[in-house]
Design an enzyme around this catalytic site. Structure first.
Site, PDB file in Angstrom:
ATOM      1  N   HIS A  92      14.982  26.295 -12.352  1.00  0.00           N
ATOM      2  CA  HIS A  92      14.854  27.716 -12.039  1.00  0.00           C
ATOM      3  C   HIS A  92      13.388  28.131 -12.037  1.00  0.00           C
ATOM      4  O   HIS A  92      12.655  27.903 -12.998  1.00  0.00           O
ATOM      5  CB  HIS A  92      15.640  28.541 -13.050  1.00  0.00           C
ATOM      6  N   ASP A 100       4.458  23.210   8.287  1.00  0.00           N
ATOM      7  CA  ASP A 100       4.433  22.744   9.671  1.00  0.00           C
ATOM      8  C   ASP A 100       3.587  21.477   9.804  1.00  0.00           C
ATOM      9  O   ASP A 100       3.028  20.962   8.830  1.00  0.00           O
ATOM     10  CB  ASP A 100       3.931  23.855  10.604  1.00  0.00           C
ATOM     11  N   ASP A 134      15.820  32.490  -5.816  1.00  0.00           N
ATOM     12  CA  ASP A 134      15.717  33.207  -7.085  1.00  0.00           C
ATOM     13  C   ASP A 134      15.951  34.703  -6.870  1.00  0.00           C
ATOM     14  O   ASP A 134      15.287  35.343  -6.057  1.00  0.00           O
ATOM     15  CB  ASP A 134      14.321  32.976  -7.678  1.00  0.00           C
ATOM     16  N   TYR A 183      -2.118  27.765   0.286  1.00  0.00           N
ATOM     17  CA  TYR A 183      -2.484  26.380  -0.003  1.00  0.00           C
ATOM     18  C   TYR A 183      -2.477  26.107  -1.508  1.00  0.00           C
ATOM     19  O   TYR A 183      -1.986  25.057  -1.959  1.00  0.00           O
ATOM     20  CB  TYR A 183      -3.879  26.073   0.556  1.00  0.00           C
ATOM     21  N   TYR A 201       1.800  29.028  11.895  1.00  0.00           N
ATOM     22  CA  TYR A 201       2.391  29.841  10.817  1.00  0.00           C
ATOM     23  C   TYR A 201       3.846  29.447  10.540  1.00  0.00           C
ATOM     24  O   TYR A 201       4.659  30.275  10.122  1.00  0.00           O
ATOM     25  CB  TYR A 201       2.286  31.333  11.134  1.00  0.00           C
TER      26      TYR A 201
END
Length: 215
Positions: A92, A100, A134, A183, A201
């Site tokens: 959790h 990509d 979540d 990143y 994207y």
């Protein structure tokens, strides 16, 4: 009378009788081929008189053998054994980055799973078919903001949203973050799934939720 070397000659002769001769190996044909596998020889092409035959296995047979024992009922075919292990090992709050083809996945991943033949939204669909998002946080999904136009919504992001809403059965909140912030989070994520997504994207971060016990 015997010559000087007669004793040695006699000894060698008696010793040679104790050594069994090497058995002769009979000529054997190579493995038999089934009718639909064709025939390949080491000598002339297709010559049945060749001493050795090499068994030819079609590619589809090799793939079928590799997949035997790996298929499970009800699972998305993109869920490879490596990816299933990662999803099951996550706890959790752990994050998973689906990125990509342009993303430096190998250089940033703690654990790397490759799905080079799939697009990022398709990979997200496979992951969310078994992993809950979540619902303890405001935005369990994060994407990269368009450089110079943070309000723009690229096509991959639209597809991410649609997949998340459908699989979760609710409107899933997402958050846009700077490329370098993405990143950093991907680098600390539990794992990175590298896809063959070629659109810009086409990256998303998702946070694993909980599976509640049945009442």
């Amino acid at each position: 009378s015997p010559g000087p070397g007669s004793e040695a000659t006699a000894a060698l002769g008696s010793r040679s009788k104790l050594v069994a001769p090497l058995p002769r190996v009979p000529d054997q044909d190579g493995p038999k081929l089934s009718p639909n596998e064709g025939e390949r020889g080491t000598g002339s092409r297709g010559n049945k008189s060749c001493r050795f035959n090499l068994q030819y296995t079609p590619l589809w047979v090799k793939i079928k053998r590799q997949m035997e024992g790996r298929m499970l009922k009800g699972l998305d075919p993109l869920l490879s054994p490596d990816l299933l292990f990662v999803l099951a090992a996550m706890g959790h709050g752990d994050e998973l980055a689906i990125v990509d083809a342009n993303f430096p996945a190998l250089n940033n991943a703690r654990r790397l799973v490759r799905l080079d033949g799939a697009g990022a939204p398709r990979a997200l669909q496979a992951v969310l078919s078994v992993m809950p998002l979540d619902d303890f946080v405001d935005a369990p999904m994060a994407v990269i903001e368009v450089v110079g136009d943070p309000t723009a919504i690229p096509e991959p992001v639209k597809e991410f949203q649609k997949v998340a809403d459908i699989t979760e059965g609710r409107a899933v909140a997402r958050k846009g973050i700077d490329r370098f912030a993405f990143y950093d989070r991907a680098k600390s994520a539990f794992a990175i799934v590298a896809t063959g997504e070629t659109r810009l994207y086409g990256c998303v971060l998702i946070k694993k939720g909980v599976i509640r016990p049945r009442e």
